[in-house]
Design a protein around this motif. Sequence first.
Motif, PDB file in Angstrom:
ATOM      1  N   SER A 165       5.464   4.683  20.589  1.00 16.50           N
ATOM      2  CA  SER A 165       5.947   3.303  20.493  1.00 16.50           C
ATOM      3  C   SER A 165       6.783   3.141  19.230  1.00 16.50           C
ATOM      4  O   SER A 165       6.592   3.867  18.237  1.00 16.50           O
ATOM      5  CB  SER A 165       4.776   2.311  20.465  1.00 16.50           C
ATOM      6  N   VAL A 166       7.719   2.169  19.275  1.00 16.13           N
ATOM      7  CA  VAL A 166       8.512   1.809  18.094  1.00 16.13           C
ATOM      8  C   VAL A 166       7.759   0.742  17.327  1.00 16.13           C
ATOM      9  O   VAL A 166       7.334  -0.266  17.907  1.00 16.13           O
ATOM     10  CB  VAL A 166       9.911   1.326  18.512  1.00 16.13           C
ATOM     11  N   ASP A 167       7.581   0.943  16.055  1.00 15.51           N
ATOM     12  CA  ASP A 167       6.799   0.006  15.242  1.00 15.51           C
ATOM     13  C   ASP A 167       7.429  -1.378  15.262  1.00 15.51           C
ATOM     14  O   ASP A 167       8.653  -1.523  15.160  1.00 15.51           O
ATOM     15  CB  ASP A 167       6.733   0.534  13.795  1.00 15.51           C
ATOM     16  N   SER A 170      10.103  -2.628  12.590  1.00 18.71           N
ATOM     17  CA  SER A 170      11.455  -2.084  12.494  1.00 18.71           C
ATOM     18  C   SER A 170      12.474  -3.216  12.469  1.00 18.71           C
ATOM     19  O   SER A 170      12.211  -4.324  12.965  1.00 18.71           O
ATOM     20  CB  SER A 170      11.730  -1.153  13.682  1.00 18.71           C
ATOM     21  N   ALA A 175      13.896   1.910  11.147  1.00 19.07           N
ATOM     22  CA  ALA A 175      12.913   1.884  12.229  1.00 19.07           C
ATOM     23  C   ALA A 175      11.840   2.934  11.961  1.00 19.07           C
ATOM     24  O   ALA A 175      12.020   3.850  11.151  1.00 19.07           O
ATOM     25  CB  ALA A 175      13.583   2.143  13.577  1.00 19.07           C
ATOM     26  N   GLN A 176      10.720   2.764  12.667  1.00 17.79           N
ATOM     27  CA  GLN A 176       9.607   3.705  12.581  1.00 17.79           C
ATOM     28  C   GLN A 176       9.068   3.944  13.977  1.00 17.79           C
ATOM     29  O   GLN A 176       8.766   2.993  14.712  1.00 17.79           O
ATOM     30  CB  GLN A 176       8.502   3.147  11.680  1.00 17.79           C
ATOM     31  N   SER A 177       8.950   5.238  14.320  1.00 16.68           N
ATOM     32  CA  SER A 177       8.411   5.612  15.624  1.00 16.68           C
ATOM     33  C   SER A 177       7.007   6.160  15.430  1.00 16.68           C
ATOM     34  O   SER A 177       6.793   7.056  14.597  1.00 16.68           O
ATOM     35  CB  SER A 177       9.295   6.661  16.306  1.00 16.68           C
ATOM     36  N   VAL A 196      13.832  12.084  17.505  1.00 19.49           N
ATOM     37  CA  VAL A 196      14.576  10.816  17.457  1.00 19.49           C
ATOM     38  C   VAL A 196      16.038  11.121  17.729  1.00 19.49           C
ATOM     39  O   VAL A 196      16.673  11.891  16.991  1.00 19.49           O
ATOM     40  CB  VAL A 196      14.410  10.128  16.093  1.00 19.49           C
ATOM     41  N   GLN A 249       9.931   7.829  10.021  1.00 18.12           N
ATOM     42  CA  GLN A 249      10.773   6.704   9.621  1.00 18.12           C
ATOM     43  C   GLN A 249      12.216   7.191   9.470  1.00 18.12           C
ATOM     44  O   GLN A 249      12.458   8.306   9.034  1.00 18.12           O
ATOM     45  CB  GLN A 249      10.276   6.108   8.306  1.00 18.12           C
ATOM     46  N   ALA A 259      15.911   3.348  21.984  1.00 20.18           N
ATOM     47  CA  ALA A 259      15.039   4.511  21.813  1.00 20.18           C
ATOM     48  C   ALA A 259      14.732   5.193  23.135  1.00 20.18           C
ATOM     49  O   ALA A 259      13.752   5.958  23.220  1.00 20.18           O
ATOM     50  CB  ALA A 259      13.742   4.071  21.146  1.00 20.18           C
ATOM     51  N   ASP A 262      14.425   8.988  22.893  1.00 22.11           N
ATOM     52  CA  ASP A 262      13.426   9.555  21.973  1.00 22.11           C
ATOM     53  C   ASP A 262      12.241  10.096  22.776  1.00 22.11           C
ATOM     54  O   ASP A 262      11.930   9.611  23.868  1.00 22.11           O
ATOM     55  CB  ASP A 262      12.936   8.487  20.993  1.00 22.11           C
ATOM     56  N   PHE A 281       8.912   6.544  24.605  1.00 23.61           N
ATOM     57  CA  PHE A 281       8.426   5.460  23.753  1.00 23.61           C
ATOM     58  C   PHE A 281       8.305   4.119  24.498  1.00 23.61           C
ATOM     59  O   PHE A 281       8.404   3.053  23.915  1.00 23.61           O
ATOM     60  CB  PHE A 281       9.300   5.335  22.511  1.00 23.61           C
TER      61      PHE A 281
END
Length: 287
Positions: A165-167, A170, A175-177, A196, A249, A259, A262, A281
């Motif tokens: 999931s994408v945080d 972000s 962004a943070q995965s 990514v 990140q 995403a 990803d 994601f």
Amino acid sequence: MTMQRDVHDELRARLHEAAEAHEPDRARILARVERGMAGPGRQRSDHRATRPPLWGWTRIAGATAAVAGMLAVGGYAVASAVKGDTPAQQQTVSVSSPPVESPEATSRPLASPRATPSSGGGASPSVKPHVPPSKSARATPPTPTVTMLPAIDDDRDGPLWSDGSVDPHSNDFWAQSNVTLKTSERLTHLTVQLKVAQTGGVSRAGAWRSLPEDDFVFSVVERDGFLVYTWVLKEGRTVAEGEWVFAGQYDHDRGGRDARNDSYAVSGRSEGGQSSVGGDFAPHDAG
């Protein structure tokens, strides 16, 4: 007899004091010798003109020897008079005059201790200046060797369950995965890999995991249009049962980032055997 002995002792004491205080005036004695030598010379200037130069130097040497002999005889007489009071062991200290360096020696620069003879015979030593290596000559750190895990589209396998999931924190520039992993058994081997896609301006900005940092070897490289984050469990370390998070990140171009390309993959081993999970994601429901 007693009176003569007292007089003799008193005389000896006075001679001893006079010997200690006596300092012969060499300059005055030499001046008197020179005046004595110059007097007869003026009266018989015609005779000296006919003599060869050797006799003049002979007279000077003879006068100097005579003065030295007088000083030696006088010192010996005084020493003989006070010989009875001289200690049995007497040390003599000779002091030499300090060396005088020539102007040429002081004007030359000091030789470097690192100077080495040049290849040519007889050439003066030369010192090679230290030149720091250029930045281009410095060795660059090698790129970490990363084993790419195969793509997997299954979030369950044996004791493993996973989710990507994408945080929600972000934003338009960063962004943070997150890769969430659950295991119902203790793992002795584990590799987590996050890919990514390069959608424009994507560059590494950090990473973290909820397990101890020292238990993993971490690397991040660019490979085939992806930014690849990899965590590998060190030999001898284990992962206990539970839920754990691995996060990558990154910065990206301004605006919302897609995403869809990803992916992630996880490979683990427990007492029950080897297990592998992975996916994209999109949100998944935990079972």
